[in-house]
Design a protein around this motif. Structure first.
Motif, short mmCIF file in Angstrom:
data_model
loop_
_atom_site.label_atom_id
_atom_site.label_comp_id
_atom_site.label_asym_id
_atom_site.label_seq_id
_atom_site.Cartn_x
_atom_site.Cartn_y
_atom_site.Cartn_z
N ARG A 139 -25.90 2.04 -5.30
CA ARG A 139 -25.28 2.66 -6.47
C ARG A 139 -25.20 4.17 -6.32
N ALA A 140 -26.33 4.79 -5.92
CA ALA A 140 -26.36 6.24 -5.76
C ALA A 140 -25.41 6.70 -4.65
N MET A 141 -25.32 5.93 -3.57
CA MET A 141 -24.37 6.25 -2.49
C MET A 141 -22.95 6.23 -3.02
N GLY A 142 -22.60 5.19 -3.79
CA GLY A 142 -21.25 5.07 -4.33
C GLY A 142 -20.89 6.24 -5.22
N GLU A 143 -21.86 6.72 -6.03
CA GLU A 143 -21.60 7.87 -6.89
C GLU A 143 -21.29 9.11 -6.07
N ARG A 144 -21.98 9.31 -4.99
CA ARG A 144 -21.75 10.48 -4.14
C ARG A 144 -20.43 10.38 -3.38
N LEU A 145 -20.11 9.18 -2.91
CA LEU A 145 -18.84 9.00 -2.19
C LEU A 145 -17.64 9.32 -3.08
N ALA A 146 -17.75 9.03 -4.37
CA ALA A 146 -16.63 9.26 -5.28
C ALA A 146 -16.36 10.74 -5.52
N ARG A 147 -17.30 11.60 -5.12
CA ARG A 147 -17.17 13.03 -5.42
C ARG A 147 -16.76 13.87 -4.22
N VAL A 148 -16.53 13.27 -3.04
CA VAL A 148 -16.23 14.05 -1.84
C VAL A 148 -14.89 13.64 -1.25
N SER A 149 -14.40 14.45 -0.30
CA SER A 149 -13.11 14.17 0.32
C SER A 149 -13.23 13.59 1.72
N ALA A 150 -14.39 13.75 2.36
CA ALA A 150 -14.57 13.25 3.73
C ALA A 150 -16.01 12.79 3.91
N ALA A 151 -16.19 11.53 4.35
CA ALA A 151 -17.54 10.97 4.47
C ALA A 151 -17.66 10.14 5.74
N LEU A 152 -18.89 10.10 6.25
CA LEU A 152 -19.23 9.32 7.44
C LEU A 152 -20.40 8.42 7.13
N ASP A 153 -20.27 7.13 7.47
CA ASP A 153 -21.36 6.17 7.35
C ASP A 153 -21.85 5.85 8.75
N VAL A 154 -23.09 6.24 9.06
CA VAL A 154 -23.66 6.06 10.40
C VAL A 154 -24.42 4.73 10.46
N HIS A 155 -24.22 3.99 11.56
CA HIS A 155 -24.86 2.68 11.74
C HIS A 155 -24.52 1.76 10.56
N THR A 156 -23.25 1.53 10.38
CA THR A 156 -22.76 0.81 9.20
C THR A 156 -23.07 -0.68 9.23
N GLY A 157 -23.53 -1.23 10.36
CA GLY A 157 -23.71 -2.68 10.45
C GLY A 157 -22.36 -3.35 10.37
#
Length: 272
Positions: free
Chosen positions: A58-76
């Protein structure tokens, strides 16, 4: 529910040659489950693990909604990233295991995210200052210098890490007592020092130990096949005596209890 179809009678003598014990059936079941991705729904009713109080997805989703460029490392298999209600215009995920790369690509491409195959220990193949946010749930390890390099000034690293001696009640059943150096690996204090040495500022660091229960030996087999660093080189044949003794313990005493270790890690790259 409709009535069962008539069946042809089968004599007991026909079944005898294929009879296997409950132990062997459970071993075979645990060994047959696919291990790609980070979908743990197969464990429903067979194993449980308490979740950390901070609610990482949930906290990750909130942060993703506020930025323009994101990287998820070791996404499985991309399962955790895919829970975000909104992804940034530029979203990239990395993964090192080919079956997971294919699974993450199928899941995330329809949402506009790119998946890049990158070995777990390799440098990140991105320009410096490329991302506002880097996230990761249970990375194999945190490459702090690379994380700091690809973050823009003012950018944030937000992740949930596996902590020290996680599920070691289970690990030590198979491997015996482990040295203190291995038990203390992934310690949040060490990770704090690594992040700070790379120039990151710690915003939040919280740790919890959480109860795990395994209700049958099939769940143990699947868990050790899926989380391969717990008992390196695990196979059913190599650890059959330990599996049998643990099966007998579960049958006699009930669920096998272990404790996972997790910590929430948030760090920021200074703006100046």
């Amino acid at each position: 529910m409709s009535a069962p179809e008539p069946t042809t009678p089968v004599h007991a003598s026909t079944l005898a040659p294929t009879h296997t014990s409950a132990f062997e059936q459970l071993l075979a079941e645990g060994a047959a489950v696919p291990t790609d991705g980070w979908d743990f729904s197969w464990f429903d009713g067979r194993a449980t693990e308490a979740r950390p109080s901070w609610g990482y997805a949930r906290a990750m989703g909130e942060r993703l909604a506020r930025v323009s460029a994101a990287l998820d490392v070791h996404t499985g298999g991309g399962e955790v990233l895919n829970t975000a209600p909104k992804l940034p215009p530029l979203t990239v995920a990395t993964e090192g295991w080919p079956p997971n790369v294919a699974k993450a690509t199928a899941l995330l491409h329809p949402r506009g995210a790119a998946v890049v195959a990158v070995p777990d220990d390799a440098p990140l193949p991105f320009a410096a200052d490329a991302f506002d946010l880097v996230v990761s749930r249970h990375p194999v390890s945190a490459h702090w210098t690379e994380i700091a390099r690809v973050l823009r000034p003012g950018g944030t690293y937000f992740a949930q890490h596996v902590g020290p001696a996680s599920a070691y009640e289970l690990v030590e059943h198979f491997l015996g007592p482990q040295p203190d150096e291995r038990r203390s690996g992934r310690h949040p204090d060490r990770e704090r020092a690594g992040a700070e040495a790379a120039g990151l500022e710690i915003v939040d660091l919280r740790a919890e130990r959480l109860r795990m229960e395994f209700y049958d030996i099939a769940a143990v087999v699947h868990f050790l096949r899926k989380v391969i660093w717990m008992v390196p080189g695990f196979t059913v044949d190599a650890y059959r005596p330990q599996l049998r003794s643990l099966h007998e313990r579960i049958e006699a005493e009930g669920p096998f209890v272990a404790h996972s270790s997790r910590h929430l890690f948030e760090a920021r790259k200074p703006s100046g």
